[in-house]
Write a protein that holds these residues in place. Structure first.
Motif, PDB file in Angstrom:
ATOM      1  N   ALA A 197      41.077 -72.854 -32.958  1.00 58.59           N
ATOM      2  CA  ALA A 197      39.830 -72.146 -32.676  1.00 58.59           C
ATOM      3  C   ALA A 197      39.431 -72.331 -31.217  1.00 58.59           C
ATOM      4  CB  ALA A 197      38.725 -72.634 -33.607  1.00 58.59           C
ATOM      5  N   ALA A 198      39.538 -73.566 -30.716  1.00 55.66           N
ATOM      6  CA  ALA A 198      39.219 -73.822 -29.306  1.00 55.66           C
ATOM      7  C   ALA A 198      40.174 -73.065 -28.388  1.00 55.66           C
ATOM      8  CB  ALA A 198      39.293 -75.329 -29.027  1.00 55.66           C
ATOM      9  N   ARG A 199      41.428 -73.059 -28.724  1.00 51.44           N
ATOM     10  CA  ARG A 199      42.457 -72.354 -27.923  1.00 51.44           C
ATOM     11  C   ARG A 199      42.163 -70.849 -27.876  1.00 51.44           C
ATOM     12  NH1 ARG A 199      48.226 -73.051 -27.055  1.00 51.44           N
ATOM     13  NH2 ARG A 199      49.408 -71.118 -27.302  1.00 51.44           N
ATOM     14  N   TRP A 200      41.893 -70.262 -29.031  1.00 46.18           N
ATOM     15  CA  TRP A 200      41.678 -68.814 -29.093  1.00 46.18           C
ATOM     16  C   TRP A 200      40.344 -68.430 -28.455  1.00 46.18           C
ATOM     17  CZ3 TRP A 200      43.431 -68.944 -34.864  1.00 46.18           C
ATOM     18  CH2 TRP A 200      44.831 -68.976 -34.916  1.00 46.18           C
ATOM     19  N   ASN A 201      39.339 -69.279 -28.609  1.00 47.57           N
ATOM     20  CA  ASN A 201      38.061 -68.979 -27.964  1.00 47.57           C
ATOM     21  C   ASN A 201      38.220 -68.960 -26.442  1.00 47.57           C
ATOM     22  OD1 ASN A 201      35.159 -68.509 -28.604  1.00 47.57           O
ATOM     23  ND2 ASN A 201      34.881 -70.269 -27.264  1.00 47.57           N
ATOM     24  N   ALA A 202      38.994 -69.909 -25.921  1.00 46.03           N
ATOM     25  CA  ALA A 202      39.248 -69.950 -24.475  1.00 46.03           C
ATOM     26  C   ALA A 202      40.028 -68.716 -24.022  1.00 46.03           C
ATOM     27  CB  ALA A 202      40.006 -71.224 -24.117  1.00 46.03           C
ATOM     28  N   GLN A 203      40.989 -68.277 -24.822  1.00 46.70           N
ATOM     29  CA  GLN A 203      41.762 -67.089 -24.466  1.00 46.70           C
ATOM     30  C   GLN A 203      40.880 -65.841 -24.423  1.00 46.70           C
ATOM     31  OE1 GLN A 203      45.020 -66.940 -27.256  1.00 46.70           O
ATOM     32  NE2 GLN A 203      46.081 -68.693 -26.337  1.00 46.70           N
ATOM     33  N   LEU A 204      39.966 -65.714 -25.374  1.00 48.95           N
ATOM     34  CA  LEU A 204      39.041 -64.580 -25.358  1.00 48.95           C
ATOM     35  C   LEU A 204      38.134 -64.634 -24.130  1.00 48.95           C
ATOM     36  CD1 LEU A 204      38.102 -64.456 -29.139  1.00 48.95           C
ATOM     37  CD2 LEU A 204      39.273 -62.648 -27.863  1.00 48.95           C
ATOM     38  N   ARG A 205      37.708 -65.827 -23.766  1.00 46.83           N
ATOM     39  CA  ARG A 205      36.877 -65.976 -22.577  1.00 46.83           C
ATOM     40  C   ARG A 205      37.646 -65.575 -21.317  1.00 46.83           C
ATOM     41  NH1 ARG A 205      36.005 -71.220 -22.758  1.00 46.83           N
ATOM     42  NH2 ARG A 205      37.462 -71.731 -21.104  1.00 46.83           N
ATOM     43  N   GLN A 206      38.923 -65.980 -21.250  1.00 45.94           N
ATOM     44  CA  GLN A 206      39.743 -65.662 -20.074  1.00 45.94           C
ATOM     45  C   GLN A 206      39.951 -64.157 -19.923  1.00 45.94           C
ATOM     46  OE1 GLN A 206      39.621 -68.650 -18.086  1.00 45.94           O
ATOM     47  NE2 GLN A 206      41.455 -67.543 -17.447  1.00 45.94           N
ATOM     48  N   LYS A 207      40.001 -63.462 -21.052  1.00 48.42           N
ATOM     49  CA  LYS A 207      40.214 -62.015 -20.992  1.00 48.42           C
ATOM     50  C   LYS A 207      39.081 -61.312 -20.259  1.00 48.42           C
ATOM     51  CE  LYS A 207      43.025 -61.420 -25.185  1.00 48.42           C
ATOM     52  NZ  LYS A 207      44.125 -60.663 -24.561  1.00 48.42           N
ATOM     53  N   GLN A 208      37.916 -61.948 -20.178  1.00 50.21           N
ATOM     54  CA  GLN A 208      36.760 -61.309 -19.565  1.00 50.21           C
ATOM     55  C   GLN A 208      36.527 -61.738 -18.125  1.00 50.21           C
ATOM     56  OE1 GLN A 208      33.563 -61.907 -22.628  1.00 50.21           O
ATOM     57  NE2 GLN A 208      33.623 -59.685 -22.577  1.00 50.21           N
ATOM     58  N   VAL A 209      37.360 -62.656 -17.622  1.00 46.67           N
ATOM     59  CA  VAL A 209      37.202 -63.100 -16.242  1.00 46.67           C
ATOM     60  C   VAL A 209      37.379 -61.903 -15.303  1.00 46.67           C
ATOM     61  CG1 VAL A 209      38.176 -64.518 -14.404  1.00 46.67           C
ATOM     62  CG2 VAL A 209      37.914 -65.467 -16.703  1.00 46.67           C
ATOM     63  N   GLY A 210      36.418 -61.698 -14.427  1.00 47.02           N
ATOM     64  CA  GLY A 210      36.488 -60.601 -13.466  1.00 47.02           C
ATOM     65  C   GLY A 210      35.913 -59.307 -13.967  1.00 47.02           C
ATOM     66  N   ALA A 211      35.621 -59.225 -15.273  1.00 47.50           N
ATOM     67  CA  ALA A 211      35.056 -57.993 -15.813  1.00 47.50           C
ATOM     68  C   ALA A 211      33.556 -57.947 -15.500  1.00 47.50           C
ATOM     69  CB  ALA A 211      35.274 -57.915 -17.312  1.00 47.50           C
TER      70      ALA A 211
END
Length: 542
Positions: free
Chosen positions: A357-371
């Motif tokens: 859950a922590a891993r996937w939450n971080a990945q979702l957060r990274q997808k929005q970097v720069g947006a």
């Protein structure tokens, strides 16, 4: 009452006789391993019956004219030892002692056979002493009053009751959605802080799930023997939670526990169709339990019930436990059958699920970097979508989660294959928890407690272990664990033991000969004002 003290419950159950002329009445066959819930019943009689025969333990056959009103009357006597330090305790045993009482509905109330879904009401008669009560049964409509929701016999059975003049807690609330909390003395060290934490957590979890009209909620706490160091046990019902604890458990421990169990009000029951069987449910424990751990801890922090330091510590304990577990690399096909047979096997899905859950939450957060101006997306967004999908889907929760995650561009199938199915070692990226903490990797001595015990008596001590070298031997009685970390090999065990008639303190480091790779969460100083929000990782929550 007897001599000014509470001594028993006097119960009346009213219902019409079956049209056939024969009505069965009795107690549930079992609850969490207790197969004798009726053992506290005394002097059962039935008004309106022509004949009453006890035809099995905890069950009576009542002969009466069809449709005739019947009233079953009986007494419930206490079942728990009121002394401060008995060797065991029994969660289903009613406590009735001095000026307090605590009980569960399934031990107090019998019911007509097959009536679980039938309408039912509850009325508390406090008597001339005006004995106070805190119970989820007070959420139900009662005879002569319109307030409360309609209830069923199942609500009556699956309930918690606590009260008496010695009860402490928040028995009155400002509004119907604010939890009521009833506590017996000796259960919670800091009652006011505990009540505040409960209210914060329950409010935060309802907010997480967008509950616009939450109903009432009740929490009860009953003390366990002092020898149970930092012991916490609980039972959750539809709109209540019963805890068995003592003052050695910190409010941080209790907050995380309450948050986990309350989150189960939604996960997995509202996130997909029921699992096909027990085996399927066990294989889904990474989601049912691991995700519940992850969000329970995050919401405890986000609500202000615990500090960032407490959040760090519970994660570090979990990462230590994962690194030292002999089940760390067990494939799911090996792990699931051992779920109820070995505590380490049972814990592994909790650990894997929380880390994923922590891993996937971080990945979702990274997808929005720069947006720019993007609507925040995180793992909460996925669960909210999954709950919406569950209303029309026939998929079980784990399958539906995979589908919901894919709608946010998160493909979890490879991770599930690697870390759940095959049991590969999981590791977290340094920035998993955002900018105010780092995940670091260390080498440490392996964890080896070196002994096992049952009912406080030492049953096995490994030759050559630190415990053995410190003097611990089979047959000693552990009076108290003065200090004991279940996961950190660097922290000493200190045991207060009885060696025959001699009281001793035995101290040792729970270390084996090997080294293990351990990840830990390290806070970055100084702690920023938004650190709690960043650590919790739920950016989509207003």
């Amino acid at each position: 009452m007897a001599n000014g003290e509470l001594s028993e419950f006097v119960v009346s159950v009213r219902f019409p006789a079956n049209a056939s002329g024969t009505t069965g009445f009795g107690w549930l066959a079992s609850w969490r391993g207790d197969h004798q819930l009726s053992r506290y019943v005394r002097d059962l009689t039935v008004d309106g019956a022509t004949q009453v025969i006890q035809d099995a333990p905890g069950h009576w056959r009542i002969d009466a004219q069809g449709g005739r009103p019947l009233t079953v009357r009986y007494r419930i006597v206490p079942g728990a030892d009121p002394s401060p330090n008995p060797g065991r305790f029994d969660r289903s045993a009613p406590i009735i002692h001095g000026n307090v009482f605590s009980a569960l509905g399934m031990a107090v109330f019998g019911r007509p056979d097959g009536s679980e879904k039938s309408p039912a009401t509850f009325l508390w008669q406090a008597g001339s002493a005006h004995i106070p009560l805190v119970s989820d049964l007070q959420h139900l409509s009662a005879p002569g009053q319109s307030a409360g929701r309609p209830g069923t016999t199942e609500d009556i059975l699956m309930s918690t009751l606590i009260g008496g003049a010695g009860m402490i807690g928040a028995t009155a609330v400002a509004n119907k959605s604010e939890p009521r909390v009833g506590m017996l003395p000796g259960s919670v060290a800091k009652p006011a802080e505990f009540v505040a934490a409960v209210r914060r957590i329950v409010a935060a979890e309802r907010h997480f799930w967008n509950e616009s009209d939450p109903g009432p909620y009740t929490v009860t706490t009953t003390p366990v023997p002092a020898s149970y160091n930092r012991f916490i046990s609980g039972a959750g019902f539809d709109d209540s939670f019963a805890l068995w604890v003592n003052t050695k458990s910190s409010n941080d421990d209790l907050s995380f526990f309450i948050a986990h169990e309350d989150f189960h009000s939604w996960n997995p029951g509202q996130l997909g169709k029921p699992y096909a069987d027990a085996s399927a449910e066990q294989s889904a424990a990474w989601f049912n339990e691991g995700f519940t751990d992850y969000f329970g801890q995050a919401l405890s922090l986000r609500s202000g019930a615990v500090t960032v330091e407490a959040f760090r510590d519970i994660w570090n304990d979990a990462l230590n436990e994962y690194a030292n577990s002999p089940w760390r690399n067990a494939p799911e096909a090996t792990l699931a059958p051992a779920f109820f047979k070995d505590q380490g096997a049972k814990r592994m899905p909790y650990l894997r699920g929380a880390m994923l859950a922590a891993r996937w939450n971080a990945q979702l957060r990274q997808k929005q970097v720069g947006a720019s101006h993007a609507v925040p997306v995180d793992l909460r967004s996925v669960l909210i979508e999954q709950r919406r999908m569950a209303a029309t889907s026939s998929a079980q929760p784990t399958d539906l989660f995979v589908k919901a995650a894919s709608q946010y561009g998160l493909d979890v199938k490879e991770d599930l294959s690697r870390f759940i199915d095959k049991g590969e070692t999981l590791s977290l990226e340094p920035d998993t928890f955002g900018p105010c903490a780092r995940v670091i990797t260390q080498q440490r001595p392996s964890l080896e407690v070196g002994y096992t015990s049952e009912d406080h008596k030492v049953t096995v001590v490994g030759p050559g272990t630190k415990a053995y070298l410190a003097g611990l031997r089979v047959g000693m009685v552990i009076v108290q664990k003065i200090a004991a970390s279940p996961s950190d090999s660097r922290k000493p065990y200190r045991l207060d033991v009885l060696d025959g008639k001699t009281r001793r303190t035995i101290t040792f480091l729970p270390q084996g000969r090997d080294q293990v790779t351990v990840q830990q969460l390290q806070l970055i100083s100084p702690i920023s004002k938004d650190c709690a929000s960043n650590l919790a990782g739920i950016r989509s929550l207003p």
